[in-house]
Write a protein that holds these residues in place. Sequence first.
Motif, PDB file in Angstrom:
ATOM      1  N   ASN A  74       6.101  -9.132 -17.546  1.00  0.00           N
ATOM      2  CA  ASN A  74       4.944  -9.677 -16.901  1.00  0.00           C
ATOM      3  C   ASN A  74       4.219 -10.777 -17.374  1.00  0.00           C
ATOM      4  O   ASN A  74       3.383 -10.619 -18.227  1.00  0.00           O
ATOM      5  N   ILE A 131       3.475   4.567 -17.423  1.00  0.00           N
ATOM      6  CA  ILE A 131       2.329   3.937 -17.701  1.00  0.00           C
ATOM      7  C   ILE A 131       0.924   4.813 -17.175  1.00  0.00           C
ATOM      8  O   ILE A 131       1.345   5.066 -15.803  1.00  0.00           O
ATOM      9  N   THR A 169      -5.086   8.889 -17.620  1.00  0.00           N
ATOM     10  CA  THR A 169      -5.069   8.596 -18.953  1.00  0.00           C
ATOM     11  C   THR A 169      -5.377   9.680 -19.837  1.00  0.00           C
ATOM     12  O   THR A 169      -4.752   9.930 -21.093  1.00  0.00           O
ATOM     13  N   GLU A 200      -2.047 -11.323 -13.780  1.00  0.00           N
ATOM     14  CA  GLU A 200      -2.617 -10.150 -13.171  1.00  0.00           C
ATOM     15  C   GLU A 200      -1.535  -9.011 -13.242  1.00  0.00           C
ATOM     16  O   GLU A 200      -0.299  -9.308 -13.438  1.00  0.00           O
ATOM     17  N   PRO A 201      -2.022  -7.546 -12.984  1.00  0.00           N
ATOM     18  CA  PRO A 201      -0.999  -6.620 -13.013  1.00  0.00           C
ATOM     19  C   PRO A 201       0.295  -6.845 -11.813  1.00  0.00           C
ATOM     20  O   PRO A 201      -0.007  -7.863 -10.791  1.00  0.00           O
ATOM     21  N   CYS A 218      -2.697   5.436 -16.091  1.00  0.00           N
ATOM     22  CA  CYS A 218      -4.237   4.664 -15.813  1.00  0.00           C
ATOM     23  C   CYS A 218      -5.183   5.668 -14.884  1.00  0.00           C
ATOM     24  O   CYS A 218      -4.843   6.688 -14.642  1.00  0.00           O
ATOM     25  N   CYS A 234       1.304   3.169 -11.990  1.00  0.00           N
ATOM     26  CA  CYS A 234       0.340   2.370 -12.402  1.00  0.00           C
ATOM     27  C   CYS A 234       0.749   0.920 -12.641  1.00  0.00           C
ATOM     28  O   CYS A 234       2.199   0.808 -13.109  1.00  0.00           O
ATOM     29  N   PRO A 235       0.010  -0.208 -12.409  1.00  0.00           N
ATOM     30  CA  PRO A 235       0.650  -1.479 -12.579  1.00  0.00           C
ATOM     31  C   PRO A 235       1.210  -1.912 -13.947  1.00  0.00           C
ATOM     32  O   PRO A 235       0.713  -1.495 -15.008  1.00  0.00           O
ATOM     33  N   PRO A 281       0.577  -4.068 -16.827  1.00  0.00           N
ATOM     34  CA  PRO A 281      -0.390  -5.242 -17.077  1.00  0.00           C
ATOM     35  C   PRO A 281      -0.178  -6.640 -17.375  1.00  0.00           C
ATOM     36  O   PRO A 281       1.287  -6.855 -17.926  1.00  0.00           O
ATOM     37  N   PRO A 282      -0.551  -7.661 -17.153  1.00  0.00           N
ATOM     38  CA  PRO A 282      -0.237  -8.905 -17.502  1.00  0.00           C
ATOM     39  C   PRO A 282       0.264  -8.989 -19.207  1.00  0.00           C
ATOM     40  O   PRO A 282      -0.605  -8.489 -19.880  1.00  0.00           O
ATOM     41  N   ARG A 311       1.500   1.384  -5.491  1.00  0.00           N
ATOM     42  CA  ARG A 311       0.266   1.647  -6.066  1.00  0.00           C
ATOM     43  C   ARG A 311       0.029   3.372  -6.076  1.00  0.00           C
ATOM     44  O   ARG A 311      -0.683   3.768  -6.843  1.00  0.00           O
ATOM     45  N   GLN A 354       2.784  -7.749 -20.509  1.00  0.00           N
ATOM     46  CA  GLN A 354       3.321  -6.615 -21.160  1.00  0.00           C
ATOM     47  C   GLN A 354       4.595  -6.274 -20.379  1.00  0.00           C
ATOM     48  O   GLN A 354       5.050  -7.111 -19.303  1.00  0.00           O
TER      49      GLN A 354
END
Length: 563
Positions: free
Chosen positions: A85, A553, A559, A89-90, A555, A114-115, A117-118, A110, A120
């Motif tokens: 990515n 992931i 978490t 943004e996600p 979130c 979980c998105p 992340p930018p 969604r 990653q």
Amino acid sequence: MEPISIRLIRFLTSPLFLYTSLLVLLICCKSVNAEAPNLYYDWTVSYAQRAPLGIEKQVIVINDQFPGPLLNATTNDMVHVTIHNNLTEPFLLTWNGVQQRRNSWQDGVRGTNCPIPPGQTWTYHFQMKDQIGSFFYFPTLLFQKAAGGYGPIRVFNRPVITVPFPPPLEEFDILIGDWYISDYHDMRASLDRGIPLPSQPNGILINGLGPYEANFTFQPGATYRLRISNVGLKTSLNFRIQDHLMQLVETEGSYTLKQYYQALDIHVGQSYSVLVTANQTSGMSYYMVASSRFMDPELNGVALIRYPGSLVYPVGPLPPGPEPFDYTYSMQQALSIRWDLAVGAARPNPQGSFHYGLINISRTIILQNDVMIMGDDSQPYTRYTINGISFVNPDTPLKLADYFQLNDIIVPSLFPDRPDDRPPALGSSVIDARYRHFIHIVFQNTQPSLQTWHIDGYNFFVVGMDGGTWDESRRLMYNMVDAVSRSTVQVYPYSWTAILMELDNQGMWNLRSQDAEKWYLGQELYMRVKGEGQEDPSTIPTRDENPLPENVIKCGRATAGPV
């Protein structure tokens, strides 16, 4: 006594030797194919400047391609797609129409993921299961689909399954869709402020290109397979080719009765395969057209088909399509598309061996779309609802909340099976459903615009559609023999569409409007499909649903893990 050479020849030609050899061959083949092939894709998602309609815009590209690269697989293949990515943004992708058996962990929406992340990287792992056909992928977060990020998917038959038509000379993926020149960040901000999208897009793209920019080469006498998907935001399109008939053969994983069409309505999120025979002569070019439906004025996306030595442009005007607001034509065409009962698809047994019309229905759900106005008279704000509830995403994906038993996030009993008199509200709608049940869903459209609905993880039988309000008497008109099986279906204005669906895929699955604006503003829900005695998802046997991925992931409240 016979010479050894004669006895050897007799043994090698004996039934016992031939049977034993065949058995050994089958065992060897089974051993070789016991492990499904692994396919690896490495995709970098980033921004680029493109101007398909002559005005530059920030576009989401994959490996610097718009549309993105082809995902090419065969039934049962194990697919691994690594996403880098590089956006600010996600990001998430979903696989529109691809049935990931027991694996909603990889659905890419969604409510399940979980998105990413930018900056990653994350890898999707899923198996193409019991499915063939034409599909596409696209981004699901933050209205990013308005900037591209989509691409084609092909799922081929296994070699042991016969394709029910001669192999074409070549296959083309054709992605058609509406296009807005506005930046998707601005479009998203407008929706967040309650300002709807313009009633008309700025144009129609074919394979990410503006009018007359996409080209396809035909050889006289050859047959081509066109895999066509409407990847747009909200506009139904009519697809046609000047002086060429299209033979429909497949839609979203089902082989259809082979029928010829001069023009084909393709609604947002739908995919079709057609065969086109190059029955014209060298030296000419022909128009390929994707025109907007149910809006005035009509917008046209145009590509060119060229024969060897062809003229630069075709002769004459664009081939005419149906009348722009002819809903009757469109509905009759939809009802003409039938399942081919005599052919196999992902399995060797014929599609017609599954007699869906003889299965007892365990539950009827009526899903009615509507509009919800929030705010006051000075600043009204529109959202969209299903059975009076406009979906809002909690801080933790529903799939993770279910797994870690964060029970205050999911309250299924709040979502009604039928519309009622409760005032419209915001909520995280979940339908609890039982594995292996056979359910009946009616989509009721109370609005003047066409709706398109999609269910992740499933195909369903489109058994009926008509104008007006559905009631029990409408069951008498259902097609209970050869209704087409697909994953995306349209509902015409002030009309209804009925589907039947076997709940054969456990997990948390997204049901949504394919109109990106209505989806973004609340028109979706989730189906939580579990077997009996599986209230604790962490104890579900892996034969029923895949376990929590090692690379998941986390979130939100997930978490912290279990509570």
